[in-house]
Design an enzyme around this catalytic site. Structure first.
Site, PDB file in Angstrom:
ATOM      1  N   ASP A  71       0.825  -1.208   0.000  1.00 36.03           N
ATOM      2  CA  ASP A  71       0.000   0.000   0.000  1.00 36.03           C
ATOM      3  C   ASP A  71       0.859   1.258   0.000  1.00 36.03           C
ATOM      4  O   ASP A  71       2.059   1.231   0.327  1.00 36.03           O
ATOM      5  CB  ASP A  71      -0.934   0.012   1.209  1.00 36.03           C
ATOM      6  N   GLU A 133      -0.129  -0.951   5.735  1.00 35.68           N
ATOM      7  CA  GLU A 133       0.937  -0.506   6.634  1.00 35.68           C
ATOM      8  C   GLU A 133       0.814   0.969   6.926  1.00 35.68           C
ATOM      9  O   GLU A 133       1.081   1.425   8.041  1.00 35.68           O
ATOM     10  CB  GLU A 133       2.304  -0.824   6.012  1.00 35.68           C
TER      11      GLU A 133
END
Length: 374
Positions: A71, A133
């Site tokens: 991400d 994250e």
């Protein structure tokens, strides 16, 4: 495909944290399977995003994990010089959201897979790619929980966050929370009939400021800048109009803790002060937003020595930013940070990585593979 082709494909996926990630996870899965790599897709509880775990070499022998997140943060800043989700090359610089944080590392890992697959690895190299994250390391705990069934206990975890290819042994832990105070709205001419949520929040805010000042007195860890734990109020919102008693107010807080200090515990005095407002008629909601522990690898740890050999430089003691490494260490695994790029370029318009950084990272991974080969 070389590392640049792979990075081009990865950047093109707008895999912003908190959103479905099936496109990027599916592409990586297909790429790895093309090279004969065992891949396990690990859906998260959200139902629309997944972690990936892959192994090159024997699964029943202790090996090494290369860890990264798929991400990225949003790219809504107007200062971008080009489409942030289309890789743009300008000399040695490659621009795009996530190039440094941390699709550059993922690209280098994936580019090394064909070379690793050709080796007869006596010790495996695992790939652990996580989701979300950037919103508090929400995905990787689900992956870590599955490790015992996926592989033999690893010898170490290399988290490829941008560090200029200099290994790093430590970082602070973090906890973030939101407190919402619900009062009673009304006309500002009759404050006696309302409960002003902003005024009440001042009590919690004062506690946060007091705690932040207290933490500057220690305990200390000279490896960090600053060398103490910290706390701050980051976002506060409340009210609609000056002549309306605000009925609701929210405050977002974060604490960053040196190793040995539980970051969530640093927020406890603020929570206690806020929740005490219930005695005055306010309804208080406390919601943890994210948390991860600090990471501290001893300088004489075998993993630190390995990274010294692979990079040619002694690992740094610590960095200010946080990573998933602390979560791996929390379950008893040695972890260290080492990846291409510079953290100062991350989360900004015109984020970029340098071609030589990608080459150095791929070379390090392939050298690790050679050390794991028979």
């Amino acid at each position: 495909m070389d590392v640049f082709d792979i990075l081009d494909r990865l950047v093109a996926f707008p895999s912003v944290a908190g959103r479905p990630n099936g496109d990027i996870a599916g592409w990586i899965e297909a790429y790895l399977e093309e090279h004969g790599t065992r891949v396990t897709v690990l859906p998260g509880p959200e139902g629309d995003r997944s972690n990936l775990f892959a192994t090159i070499g024997p699964v029943d022998v202790p090996g090494y994990v290369l860890s990264g997140h798929m991400d990225v943060v949003p790219a809504s800043e107007p200062q971008w010089s080009s489409n942030p989700f289309a890789l743009r090359r300008d000399g040695e610089r490659l621009y795009g959201r996530g190039t440094t944080d941390m699709k550059g590392f993922l690209a280098a890992v994936l580019a090394a897979v064909p070379a690793l697959a050709r080796l007869r690895l006596a010790r495996p190299i695992h790939l652990a790619f996580s989701y979300d994250e950037e919103v508090g390391c929400r995905g990787v705990p689900h992956l870590i929980a599955r490790l015992p069934e996926l592989c033999a206990r690893p010898l170490g975890v290399i988290v490829g966050e941008p560090s200029g290819m200099r290994a790093v042994r430590g970082h602070k832990g973090k906890a973030a929370a939101r407190v919402v105070i619900n009062g009673r709205s009304g006309h500002s001419s009759r404050p006696d009939l309302g409960l002003n949520a902003i005024h009440a929040m001042a009590t919690a805010l004062s506690a946060a400021v007091s705690e932040a000042e207290r933490l500057t007195n220690g305990p200390f860890d000279p490896a960090f800048e600053p060398p103490y734990s910290s706390l701050q109020a980051g976002v506060m919102a409340g009210g609609h109009q000056v002549n309306i008693i605000p009925g609701i107010c929210s405050l977002d807080l974060e604490a960053r803790a040196i190793p040995g200090v539980d970051p969530a515990s640093l927020l406890a005095p603020v929570r206690a002060r806020a929740e005490a407002l219930a005695a005055d008629g306010f309804r208080v909601e406390w919601s943890p937003m994210s948390a991860y522990p600090a990471m501290s690898l001893p300088p004489d740890a075998p993993l630190a020595g390995l990274l010294h050999t692979l990079t040619g430089e002694a690992p740094l003691a610590a960095v200010s930013y946080g990573t998933e490494a602390g979560l791996y260490q929390a379950v008893g695994l040695d972890a260290i940070i080492c990846g291409p790029g510079d953290i100062d370029r991350a989360h900004k318009p015109d984020e970029y990585i340098v071609t030589s950084e990608l080459a150095a990272c791929q070379r390090m991974i392939e050298t690790l593979g050679a050390r794991c080969a028979t």
